[in-house]
Design a protein around this motif. Structure first.
Motif, PDB file in Angstrom:
ATOM      1  N   TYR B  81     -36.290-127.949  37.117  1.00 42.92           N
ATOM      2  CA  TYR B  81     -34.979-127.602  36.579  1.00 42.92           C
ATOM      3  C   TYR B  81     -35.098-126.882  35.251  1.00 42.92           C
ATOM      4  O   TYR B  81     -36.060-127.058  34.499  1.00 42.92           O
ATOM      5  CB  TYR B  81     -34.138-128.867  36.381  1.00 42.92           C
ATOM      6  CG  TYR B  81     -33.741-129.541  37.668  1.00 42.92           C
ATOM      7  CD1 TYR B  81     -34.467-130.616  38.170  1.00 42.92           C
ATOM      8  CD2 TYR B  81     -32.637-129.083  38.397  1.00 42.92           C
ATOM      9  CE1 TYR B  81     -34.109-131.228  39.361  1.00 42.92           C
ATOM     10  CE2 TYR B  81     -32.280-129.693  39.586  1.00 42.92           C
ATOM     11  CZ  TYR B  81     -33.018-130.755  40.065  1.00 42.92           C
ATOM     12  OH  TYR B  81     -32.664-131.355  41.250  1.00 42.92           O
ATOM     13  N   TYR B 124     -28.970-125.791  34.731  1.00 38.45           N
ATOM     14  CA  TYR B 124     -27.725-126.367  34.228  1.00 38.45           C
ATOM     15  C   TYR B 124     -27.519-125.841  32.818  1.00 38.45           C
ATOM     16  O   TYR B 124     -28.398-125.981  31.965  1.00 38.45           O
ATOM     17  CB  TYR B 124     -27.806-127.896  34.213  1.00 38.45           C
ATOM     18  CG  TYR B 124     -27.835-128.501  35.603  1.00 38.45           C
ATOM     19  CD1 TYR B 124     -29.026-128.900  36.195  1.00 38.45           C
ATOM     20  CD2 TYR B 124     -26.656-128.655  36.335  1.00 38.45           C
ATOM     21  CE1 TYR B 124     -29.050-129.440  37.465  1.00 38.45           C
ATOM     22  CE2 TYR B 124     -26.672-129.197  37.609  1.00 38.45           C
ATOM     23  CZ  TYR B 124     -27.868-129.574  38.175  1.00 38.45           C
ATOM     24  OH  TYR B 124     -27.896-130.105  39.444  1.00 38.45           O
ATOM     25  N   VAL B 165     -25.297-123.829  37.074  1.00 40.12           N
ATOM     26  CA  VAL B 165     -24.147-124.733  37.018  1.00 40.12           C
ATOM     27  C   VAL B 165     -23.763-124.918  35.560  1.00 40.12           C
ATOM     28  O   VAL B 165     -24.600-125.277  34.734  1.00 40.12           O
ATOM     29  CB  VAL B 165     -24.497-126.108  37.628  1.00 40.12           C
ATOM     30  CG1 VAL B 165     -23.313-127.056  37.551  1.00 40.12           C
ATOM     31  CG2 VAL B 165     -24.982-125.942  39.062  1.00 40.12           C
ATOM     32  N   PHE B 205     -33.378-135.911  36.154  1.00 39.44           N
ATOM     33  CA  PHE B 205     -33.532-136.493  37.501  1.00 39.44           C
ATOM     34  C   PHE B 205     -34.997-136.822  37.786  1.00 39.44           C
ATOM     35  O   PHE B 205     -35.433-136.815  38.945  1.00 39.44           O
ATOM     36  CB  PHE B 205     -32.962-135.542  38.576  1.00 39.44           C
ATOM     37  CG  PHE B 205     -31.571-135.065  38.274  1.00 39.44           C
ATOM     38  CD1 PHE B 205     -31.279-133.705  38.254  1.00 39.44           C
ATOM     39  CD2 PHE B 205     -30.551-135.959  37.986  1.00 39.44           C
ATOM     40  CE1 PHE B 205     -29.990-133.252  37.957  1.00 39.44           C
ATOM     41  CE2 PHE B 205     -29.261-135.519  37.684  1.00 39.44           C
ATOM     42  CZ  PHE B 205     -28.988-134.155  37.675  1.00 39.44           C
TER      43      PHE B 205
ATOM     44  N   LYS C  27     -23.079-130.072  43.588  1.00 40.94           N
ATOM     45  CA  LYS C  27     -23.916-129.313  42.651  1.00 40.94           C
ATOM     46  C   LYS C  27     -24.949-130.168  41.933  1.00 40.94           C
ATOM     47  O   LYS C  27     -25.731-129.662  41.138  1.00 40.94           O
ATOM     48  CB  LYS C  27     -23.026-128.649  41.600  1.00 40.94           C
ATOM     49  CG  LYS C  27     -22.140-127.587  42.183  1.00 40.94           C
ATOM     50  CD  LYS C  27     -21.489-126.750  41.097  1.00 40.94           C
ATOM     51  CE  LYS C  27     -20.698-125.626  41.745  1.00 40.94           C
ATOM     52  NZ  LYS C  27     -19.667-125.104  40.870  1.00 40.94           N
ATOM     53  N   TYR C  28     -24.900-131.489  42.153  1.00 40.54           N
ATOM     54  CA  TYR C  28     -25.831-132.362  41.449  1.00 40.54           C
ATOM     55  C   TYR C  28     -26.546-133.249  42.449  1.00 40.54           C
ATOM     56  O   TYR C  28     -25.956-133.689  43.430  1.00 40.54           O
ATOM     57  CB  TYR C  28     -25.077-133.240  40.443  1.00 40.54           C
ATOM     58  CG  TYR C  28     -24.364-132.476  39.366  1.00 40.54           C
ATOM     59  CD1 TYR C  28     -23.074-131.975  39.566  1.00 40.54           C
ATOM     60  CD2 TYR C  28     -24.972-132.234  38.136  1.00 40.54           C
ATOM     61  CE1 TYR C  28     -22.431-131.255  38.578  1.00 40.54           C
ATOM     62  CE2 TYR C  28     -24.324-131.530  37.146  1.00 40.54           C
ATOM     63  CZ  TYR C  28     -23.054-131.042  37.364  1.00 40.54           C
ATOM     64  OH  TYR C  28     -22.414-130.337  36.396  1.00 40.54           O
ATOM     65  N   PRO C  29     -27.824-133.545  42.194  1.00 45.53           N
ATOM     66  CA  PRO C  29     -28.559-134.385  43.153  1.00 45.53           C
ATOM     67  C   PRO C  29     -28.208-135.867  43.087  1.00 45.53           C
ATOM     68  O   PRO C  29     -28.594-136.624  43.967  1.00 45.53           O
ATOM     69  CB  PRO C  29     -30.031-134.170  42.761  1.00 45.53           C
ATOM     70  CG  PRO C  29     -29.996-133.721  41.353  1.00 45.53           C
ATOM     71  CD  PRO C  29     -28.694-133.042  41.122  1.00 45.53           C
ATOM     72  N   THR C  30     -27.527-136.307  42.040  1.00 46.94           N
ATOM     73  CA  THR C  30     -27.141-137.720  41.988  1.00 46.94           C
ATOM     74  C   THR C  30     -25.637-137.815  41.751  1.00 46.94           C
ATOM     75  O   THR C  30     -25.024-136.925  41.170  1.00 46.94           O
ATOM     76  CB  THR C  30     -27.836-138.480  40.835  1.00 46.94           C
ATOM     77  OG1 THR C  30     -27.325-137.992  39.592  1.00 46.94           O
ATOM     78  CG2 THR C  30     -29.341-138.306  40.884  1.00 46.94           C
TER      79      THR C  30
END
Lengths: 528, 441, 176
Positions: B81, B124, B165, B205, C27-30
């Protein structure tokens, strides 16, 4: 696999992947810490565990709770800069900490207090009014929160979230204004809530049960085991002036880790109240207090033996003996001998309703020694419900009920109701003791030395924390046996244990003489 | 917001072009042309080019960007990311917003370059929540980029997917710290994590993550178009290229000014802004955001504007936020305001920061209110070392370093408050200082 | 663990925000990462974050309610009580202080009757002082109605406040 490191100039071999703080502890060096706990893992926020790492670029402070040992690591745990860092963290925590010591439950076992004495000892430089937060906030059925005392170590939040699976506390806000809270309008209802009180290094979280009970330095500790379910979490029974004031978990990685459930640890009040004090003999509707010798004689008489002298052969009257699965190994073993000698039937009963099995600590089976009964080769019957079909087939001329304690199920009550003569040996007053023809006081788990076997086949030791003013059950049964056989009485509970090892196949070779603080696992005895 | 270049214009090339924030306007001016060259290079070659440029992080830490990229493990089965740090919370800083507002496609192009080089699929962009207009402009540019196939699946037919995003912050300075940003992005409080592990290995993450400032990324198109060597030829020594400096405070023309590193600090400020407002005398300069130790007027005139020189002078380039104090500005009041800021923004995890920042604030405030003692001044000085290098992140350092420098270099102002007969009672007029009181110092 | 409040929660996303919410989740993995964006949708919908909205977000994203509460109380832009129709955020960090924000603060109190952290009785204004808004080059300044009002003078501020009172667009007064 191990790595070689140096701590304070001393070469140490440390297991690969170990945390430095643990390695130090295992080598006799206690690094102070608030947020770290072996049962929770490190957090790294309190900064109290800083030590100095030495390299060719000089010394650098870093927290030892997050440092994984690496080959060649050189650490100074008590260098001037490490000591200064600790004294400073302690000073920062004390800046706005309220001067509650005289009224705080934690006094005497408080990490902040102890660390001040060990790592700080400087006069206060704080001359502002301290930051005010909430005091004596009711967090729910078990706990009270004093927010000003909190050092924001996050242990309680992490425990409830990661261990208990009940995320019910959080840290609100930020900076110096941050404070612990439950969700507004909500309470902390976790079945494991009181572990946070153990974990709290200061008196921010206090147990309602223990609040203002006693200064901690009057407490006498005994290592024992909880008997509220079949797990037998290792406990420390804490007593002041012969009354139990608190029970806390002891660490046992094989049984309960660092934790205990609230239900179990709070289950001690009955020890202090509602007891059967003296033997009672009921004849023609009148209850007479008796001595132990008189009670023994009455027991022989009910069984149909002559009051004194050597009795020959099995009892003239057919009796049924039923012991609760609360009874210890020694009691059950001697009762089994008594049954064989007198020709009575002997069953062990589960009579308490199943509780919740929460996949953490609590077991559905609420009896501490059902497994022990099975290993002794005794039949275990089910008296947990309304009816028990097996009961009707038992002899009803004389029934002897041992150790049923306080919660008497309908099936157990039926057991008593159908007996022509009822002998009850019990610690607590109940419907059974009201009805019995002979009542002999017993001891609670906190007053006796005895062994119980948990669901996993682990033999654990109950140890007397409060001096019982009554005889232990096993001595009584042993005395009766002796009076029937004219054989020798056992000198001590150790002797009974030795006999169990010798006589009972399931315990052959077990070191019952040496059960110790953490118990002894019986090989091949674990149940599903 | 005013923008000018003093010398080389690089990042701000398109700030005054009215439609440069649209894709059409951007491409007309040569935007996105680096992509053809980019996709023909191997990713490692791109990283080498960025390393050669000497580009350093423009958010405050000044860490070499190429080196940071190369810390990301090459072989990993975890997704990687990019977090674009658009939190811009360091007091005195207001330059990344210009990129978002006036040249958002340059940032997008930079994002594409970074994602390609490091093998990243999702970026992001963490923008502080108060930046309503910059967010709207940037989101508009992102939408345009998606529509044009510059973002999304199979970018420009390369077979790579790159997603952007936009993620709004919600009012916490600490989310500008890279691991605070990561925690916030994950949906938690923005409480920084201890390092190691570093984000390049364990980031958002749990995956390898590059965290880069907006301006750092916005420099990449120029570097790709002109070469790393050309960028390194600008500036001086290890401070290559140009930087956007946010200059504010008691100057004639506050604004964002771009220059190459290596100029004399005060010369630059004077040329850019017209010098001290209303012809007053210079008292002090804060060269790199509120976290930077203060320079006296003499020091500001003597020092060169680059990473090494400012570090040698005991301060830092930081976020390039230059604040100018004139003869009437009360240093004690300035420190009080800064300490109040850090006390308010401390996340609260570690005792030395959450207690230390509030303690410093209360001490300075008490001195400024005229109720302080001489011991309080010494106390401030002695607290500072206990807050340096002792905490999870450097917010504590960001409070303690300036505090120590203000007291050390302007001790007479603190002592004047302590020794005064009475605290000043009257209202402070516009200018934030009590001129009459200051004149007695 | 659903709280009692959640069971009688009255907050729910309207159709437009529900669609935005669904798009966000992708849009988010969690799920946890959607907490802040979801709270922003709550703010867009009702201007502040109520307890039942927190419960709602927690439930939609399968988070513990206290986890959402902790987030809301950490970030200053997530207001936990309804703001006035015009919520004034005046920057009071270093440059703004040097350039006169304390006088503006006094003026705001003078003209609206409220101090920092307060809301006027008629519900028209609420006011807070905030930390650096990233506009030091145009100090002193404030944020209100999702826009910045920069280069504030006594005179401009008075015009803006008067426009609010008279139900005209205050942004139209944002000129020299």
């Amino acid at each position: 696999m191990s790595v070689k490191i140096t701590i304070n100039g001393m070469p140490v071999e440390a297991p690969e992947g170990a945390l430095l703080i643990d390695v130090c502890r295992d080598n006799g060096i206690d690094i102070p810490h608030f947020c770290y706990h072996p049962g929770l893992g490190p957090d790294g926020n309190c900064r109290m565990c800083q030590v100095e790492f030495v390299s060719e670029r000089g010394g650098r402070l870093a927290v030892s709770c997050k440092a994984v040992v690496a080959e060649g690591m050189q650490v100074l745990t008590h260098s001037e800069s490490a000591k200064r860092a600790r004294a400073s963290v302690e000073e920062m925590l004390l800046l706005n900490h309220p001067l509650d010591c005289p009224i705080c439950d934690k006094a005497g076992e408080c990490t902040l207090q102890n660390y001040y004495m060990e790592h700080d000892l400087q006069p206060s430089r704080q001359n502002f009014t301290r930051v005010k937060k909430g005091k004596a906030i009711d967090l729910g059925p078990t706990m009270v929160l004093d927010q000003e005392r909190c050092v924001l170590c996050d242990r309680c939040v992490r425990f409830l979230r990661d261990v208990a699976g009940d995320e019910q506390l959080y840290i609100a806000g930020r900076g110096h204004d941050a404070f612990i809270s439950a969700f507004p309008g909500q309470e902390v209802t976790s079945a494991y809530s009181l572990n946070t009180v153990d974990l709290c290094p200061v008196g921010a979280l206090t147990s309602k049960d223990f609040r203002f009970a006693t200064p901690t330095w009057y407490i006498r500790n005994t290592d024992s085991v909880c008997t509220t379910c079949a797990r037998g979490c290792n406990m420390q029974i804490q007593v002041m002036e012969e009354r139990i004031v608190r029970m806390r978990p002891r660490h046992n990685p094989e049984v309960n880790g660092y934790w205990a459930c609230d239900e179990g640890r709070l289950d001690y009040k009955f020890v202090n109240e509602g007891r059967v004090e003296q033997p009672l003999v009921r004849r023609e509707g009148r209850a007479l207090e008796a001595s132990f010798e008189e009670a023994l004689a009455e027991w022989r008489r009910i069984l149909g033996y002559a009051p004194a002298g050597r009795a020959e052969g099995p009892a003239p009257v057919e009796a049924a003996m039923i012991a609760s699965a609360h009874a210890t190994l020694e009691e059950l073993y001697l009762l089994k001998k008594l049954a064989a000698r007198t020709g009575a039937s002997f069953h062990v009963a589960r009579h308490l309703q199943d509780g919740e099995d929460d996949r953490l600590l609590r077991r559905a089976d609420r009896h501490p020694n059902a497994r022990g009964a099975e290993l002794l080769g005794l039949p275990v019957i089910d008296l947990r419900g309304e009816h028990a079909p097996e009961v009707s087939s038992l002899a009803s001329a004389v029934r002897v009920l041992v150790g049923f304690h306080r919660r008497v199920s309908p099936a157990a009550t039926a057991l008593a109701a159908n007996a022509a003569k009822l002998i009850v040996i019990d610690a607590c007053q109940s419907a059974l003791t009201e009805r019995a023809d002979l009542v002999i006081p017993g001891l609670t788990f906190a007053e006796k030395d005895g062994l119980v076997v948990n669901f996993g086949g682990r033999v654990q030791r109950l140890k007397s924390a409060v001096r019982g003013r009554r005889e232990s059950e096993w001595r009584l049964i042993d005395a009766l046996l002796a009076s029937l056989d004219a054989g020798a009485r056992a000198a001590s509970v150790a002797q009974v244990r030795a006999e169990i090892v010798e006589q009972v196949p399931a315990f052959s070779g077990a070191s019952l003489a040496d059960v110790g603080r953490h118990g002894v696992q019986l090989a091949g005895a674990a149940v599903s | 917001m005013r923008y000018e270049a003093v010398g080389k214009k690089l990042i701000g090339e398109r700030f005054d072009v009215p439609d440069a924030y649209t894709r059409a306007g951007y491409e007309r001016d040569g935007g996105y042309r680096s992509l053809d060259k980019l996709f023909a290079m191997k990713p490692e070659e791109v990283i080498e080019e960025v390393k050669r440029s000497g580009l350093r992080g423009r958010g405050g830490a000044g860490f070499p960007a190429g080196m940071k990229w190369s810390f990301v493990p090459k072989s990993t089965d975890k997704p990687k990311y990019l977090c674009v740090n658009a939190d811009e919370g360091e007091p005195g800083t207001f330059k990344d917003r210009l990129i978002l507002e006036h040249d958002p496609h340059a940032l997008i192009e930079g994002i594409i370059i970074c994602c390609y080089a490091v093998g990243i699929g999702t970026a992001y962009v963490y923008v502080r929540g108060e930046y309503d207009h910059p967010i709207a402009r940037f989101q508009g540019a992102v939408d345009e980029a998606y529509a044009a196939g510059l973002l999304g699946k199979n970018v420009r037919g390369t077979g790579r997917d790159i997603d952007v995003v936009v993620h709004k912050g919600a009012g916490a300075y600490i989310c500008g710290e890279e691991t605070g940003l990561i925690e916030s992005l994950e949906g938690k409080k923005g409480q920084p994590r201890p390092k190691p592990p570093f984000p390049a290995v364990v980031g958002v993450f749990g995956c390898p993550t590059v965290v880069n400032n907006v301006e750092t990324l916005a420099a990449l198109p120029w570097i790709m178009n002109n070469g790393g060597d050309a960028y390194a030829a600008l500036g001086t020594g290890k401070s290559t290229g140009t930087m956007l400096f946010s200059i504010s405070g008691m100057v004639e023309r506050p604004g964002v000014y771009e220059t190459e590193f290596g100029v004399n600090l005060w010369d630059f400020i004077e040329k850019a802004t017209g010098g001290v407002k209303d012809g007053k005398k210079l008292k002090a300069v804060i060269p790199g955001g509120s976290s930077a130790p203060i320079l006296t007027a003499d020091e500001a005139r003597a020092v060169t504007l680059d990473y090494e020189s400012l570090a040698a002078a005991g301060t830092m380039v930081g976020s390039g936020a230059i604040m100018v104090l004139d003869e009437d500005t009360c240093v004690v009041k300035a420190l009080e305001v800064i300490m109040r800021f850090y006390a308010h923004e401390s996340c609260g995890q570690c005792p030395p920061c959450r207690e230390g920042t509030y303690w410093l604030y209360r001490l300075v405030k008490r001195i400024r209110e005229g109720k302080g003692r001489l011991e309080d001044i010494d106390l401030i000085v002695s607290i500072c070392p206990d807050m340096l290098g002792r905490t999870v992140c450097v917010l504590a350092d960001a409070a303690a370093m300036p505090a120590a420098s203000y007291v050390k270099k302007f001790r007479h102002e603190f002592e004047a408050y302590v020794n005064a007969e009475q605290p000043p009672e009257r209202e402070i007029p516009i200018g934030g200082i009590d001129a009459e009181w200051a004149s007695r110092l | 663990m659903e709280t009692a409040a959640a069971q009688k929660s009255t907050f729910a996303f309207n159709a437009e925000n529900e669609a935005k919410f669904q798009a966000l989740v992708g849009k988010y993995p969690t799920k946890q990462a959607v907490v802040l964006p979801a709270l922003w949708l709550v703010i867009e919908q009702q201007g502040w974050v109520s307890t039942d909205a927190m419960d709602y977000v927690a439930r939609r994203l399968e988070q513990a309610p206290v986890a959402v509460y902790a987030v809301v109380e950490f970030y200053t832009m997530f207001l936990t009580s309804p703001p006035g129709r015009h919520h004034i955020q005046l920057c009071h960090t270093l440059t703004c202080t040097m350039r006169g924000c304390e006088d503006l603060q006094a003026q705001i109190t003078e003209e609206t009757g409220i101090g920092p952290g307060e809301k006027s009785e008629d519900g028209l204004f609420s006011f807070e002082t905030v930390e650096c808004l990233g506009s030091c080059g145009t100090a002193p300044m404030m944020r209100m109605g999702n826009r910045y009002y920069e280069n504030l003078t006594r005179e401009k501020l008075a015009r803006v406040i008067r426009a609010c009172r008279e139900e005209r667009d205050p942004a139209a007064e944002d000129h020299d």
